[in-house]
Scaffold this motif. Structure first.
Motif, PDB file in Angstrom:
ATOM      1  N   GLN A  16       0.893  -1.260   0.239  1.00 33.63           N
ATOM      2  CA  GLN A  16      -0.022  -0.060   0.034  1.00 33.63           C
ATOM      3  C   GLN A  16       1.017   1.334  -0.071  1.00 33.63           C
ATOM      4  O   GLN A  16       1.995   1.396   0.481  1.00 33.63           O
ATOM      5  CB  GLN A  16      -0.836   0.173   1.331  1.00 33.63           C
ATOM      6  CG  GLN A  16      -2.116  -1.252   1.261  1.00 33.63           C
ATOM      7  CD  GLN A  16      -2.689  -1.224   0.074  1.00 33.63           C
ATOM      8  OE1 GLN A  16      -3.365  -0.324  -0.373  1.00 33.63           O
ATOM      9  NE2 GLN A  16      -2.751  -2.387  -0.591  1.00 33.63           N
ATOM     10  N   GLY A  17       0.429   2.439  -0.282  1.00 32.33           N
ATOM     11  CA  GLY A  17       0.917   3.710  -0.597  1.00 32.33           C
ATOM     12  C   GLY A  17       1.442   3.919  -1.955  1.00 32.33           C
ATOM     13  O   GLY A  17       1.600   3.217  -2.647  1.00 32.33           O
ATOM     14  N   PRO A  18       1.614   5.259  -2.059  1.00 35.82           N
ATOM     15  CA  PRO A  18       1.795   5.683  -3.565  1.00 35.82           C
ATOM     16  C   PRO A  18       3.457   5.533  -3.818  1.00 35.82           C
ATOM     17  O   PRO A  18       4.130   5.550  -2.856  1.00 35.82           O
ATOM     18  CB  PRO A  18       1.594   7.499  -3.293  1.00 35.82           C
ATOM     19  CG  PRO A  18       1.773   7.665  -1.910  1.00 35.82           C
ATOM     20  CD  PRO A  18       1.411   6.404  -1.188  1.00 35.82           C
ATOM     21  N   ARG A  19       3.391   5.342  -4.948  1.00 33.93           N
ATOM     22  CA  ARG A  19       5.034   5.048  -5.429  1.00 33.93           C
ATOM     23  C   ARG A  19       5.070   5.122  -7.016  1.00 33.93           C
ATOM     24  O   ARG A  19       4.004   5.305  -7.608  1.00 33.93           O
ATOM     25  CB  ARG A  19       5.498   3.691  -4.997  1.00 33.93           C
ATOM     26  CG  ARG A  19       4.428   2.410  -5.824  1.00 33.93           C
ATOM     27  CD  ARG A  19       4.917   1.164  -5.298  1.00 33.93           C
ATOM     28  NE  ARG A  19       4.493   0.858  -3.971  1.00 33.93           N
ATOM     29  CZ  ARG A  19       5.411   0.804  -3.206  1.00 33.93           C
ATOM     30  NH1 ARG A  19       6.906   0.977  -3.351  1.00 33.93           N
ATOM     31  NH2 ARG A  19       5.296   0.662  -1.591  1.00 33.93           N
ATOM     32  N   ARG A  20       6.252   5.769  -7.469  1.00 33.60           N
ATOM     33  CA  ARG A  20       6.401   6.302  -8.820  1.00 33.60           C
ATOM     34  C   ARG A  20       6.515   5.178  -9.633  1.00 33.60           C
ATOM     35  O   ARG A  20       6.101   5.025 -10.772  1.00 33.60           O
ATOM     36  CB  ARG A  20       7.567   7.076  -8.932  1.00 33.60           C
ATOM     37  CG  ARG A  20       7.834   7.601 -10.080  1.00 33.60           C
ATOM     38  CD  ARG A  20       6.980   8.186 -10.947  1.00 33.60           C
ATOM     39  NE  ARG A  20       7.544   8.639 -12.436  1.00 33.60           N
ATOM     40  CZ  ARG A  20       7.236   7.635 -13.281  1.00 33.60           C
ATOM     41  NH1 ARG A  20       6.739   6.505 -13.332  1.00 33.60           N
ATOM     42  NH2 ARG A  20       7.938   7.981 -14.517  1.00 33.60           N
TER      43      ARG A  20
END
Length: 379
Positions: A16-20
């Motif tokens: 989970q969590g934003p990532r490029r």
């Protein structure tokens, strides 16, 4: 087998969590696939094949199979991986895995059609779920200069679905479409894409682009937009797609360098082969990274069967290749496409684009901007 591969995604949920870049959980999924690959392959290879070729053939086929689902190291997926899965099916074909109960190859084309619609299309659906789940990067993408960030085969087989039928004695159709086929220009109409994406591989691939990309279709997929203007039907598009696949996939070193060769697909250089032509991808680069075109080379490989304007601002001594058809942008209607006096080294291509567009429902094909409808397509 593909259902088992897809089910493994549930065993390796994304972090989970934003990532490029790609989600690292893809490596865990790939590890699960790698650990079960031999068992899956032994289940789809007939006993007679393993007895005739030995267990070594499983290891050889396994390399193509694993290569068909992206790179766990780079967290990406592209046309080279798609090619690897095609080679995997080619290996099974050469090993006789698709023969009838009497061990004979069918001659009516039914086996080939079943492979395309019953294996390749489900495979692409698994891959698209992998891309969305783990945010896989395009492998070696040329950006807007490529046909598609991830796939090429659905455009070949999808256009073949819509080309006119032929007999065994006829050559490949160069024009025409099957009766009732949607027009090529319909690919820029979200409603038409949604209508045909479940029954045609070409429209299915376009639909996936609409799902993952925002903005005008002609802007993020200019080559597909340019091809949509072809008036001679799906037969011509299919022939052009095969030529483009040969030039942009099979003839590209960055792709073939990852392709393993062995007893089933061996490396046999052709002494009579012509020198590959430079593609538009190289011709559009700065002069410091562009080599002069090889003697006898072609005119570029970006949709060679479609008309396009010249790419402005080419480096001195480098012939400009076909590029984005600037004169077909919706806001340049009525504006001359001829470059004016250079400004800062780049010819003026007309007024700037509008800053706002009406949008559709996010996450659906209707999310295309409404101005993306081809100017020459009339309801």
């Amino acid at each position: 087998m593909l259902r088992a591969v897809e089910a493994m995604i549930d065993e390796a949920p994304p972090e989970q969590g934003p990532r490029r870049f790609g989600n690292v959980s893809f490596r865990r999924w790939y590890g699960i696939l790698e650990g079960r690959a031999e068992e899956l392959l032994r289940g789809c290879l007939p006993d007679a094949v393993r007895e005739a070729w030995g267990d070594g053939v499983v290891e050889e086929v396994k390399a193509y199979f694993l290569g068909g689902f992206g790179s766990a190291q780079r967290l990406d997926y592209g046309t080279g991986h798609e090619l690897s899965f095609l080679a995997f099916l080619g290996c099974l074909w050469k090993l006789g895995a698709f023969r009838d109960e009497q061990g004979r190859e069918r001659e009516d084309g039914e086996a080939e059609r079943s492979l395309v619609l019953g294996v390749l299309e489900p495979y692409l659906k698994v891959v698209r779920r992998l891309i969305l789940t783990y945010n896989l990067e395009p492998a070696g993408s040329h950006g807007v200069w490529g046909l598609d960030d991830h796939s090429f085969l659905p455009y070949i087989f999808g256009s073949a679905q819509l080309a006119r039928p032929i007999t065994e004695s006829e050559p490949m159709p160069l024009e025409g479409s099957v009766p009732g086929a949607p027009r090529p220009s319909d690919v820029v109409k979200p409603a038409s894409v949604d209508l045909h994406r479940e029954s045609n591989m070409y429209f299915s691939a376009i639909g996936f682009i609409n799902d993952v990309k925002k903005g005008p279709f002609w802007e993020h997929s200019p080559i597909l937009f340019d091809i949509s203007g072809i008036k001679d039907g799906w037969g011509k598009i299919n022939k052009g797609m095969i030529k483009m696949f040969n030039a942009e996939v099979l003839s590209k070193f960055p792709i073939v360098q990852h392709f393993p060769f062995g007893s089933l697909f061996s490396w046999d250089p052709d002494p009579e082969a012509a020198v590959p032509a430079h593609s538009v991808h190289l011709a559009s680069q700065p002069s410091s990274t562009v080599n002069p075109p090889a003697a006898g080379g072609g005119s570029g490989t970006t949709a060679p069967w479609a008309e396009a304007t010249k790419m402005p601002g080419a480096a001195p001594g480098v012939p400009p290749g076909p590029g984005i058809p600037y004169s077909r942008a919706p806001w340049t209607r009525g504006v001359s496409s001829a470059p004016t006096a250079p400004r800062g080294g780049v010819p003026d291509t007309g007024p700037p684009p509008p800053t706002t567009f009406a949008r559709g429902t996010p996450g659906t094909a209707s999310n295309q901007y409404t101005v993306t409808k081809a100017p020459w397509a009339k309801d």
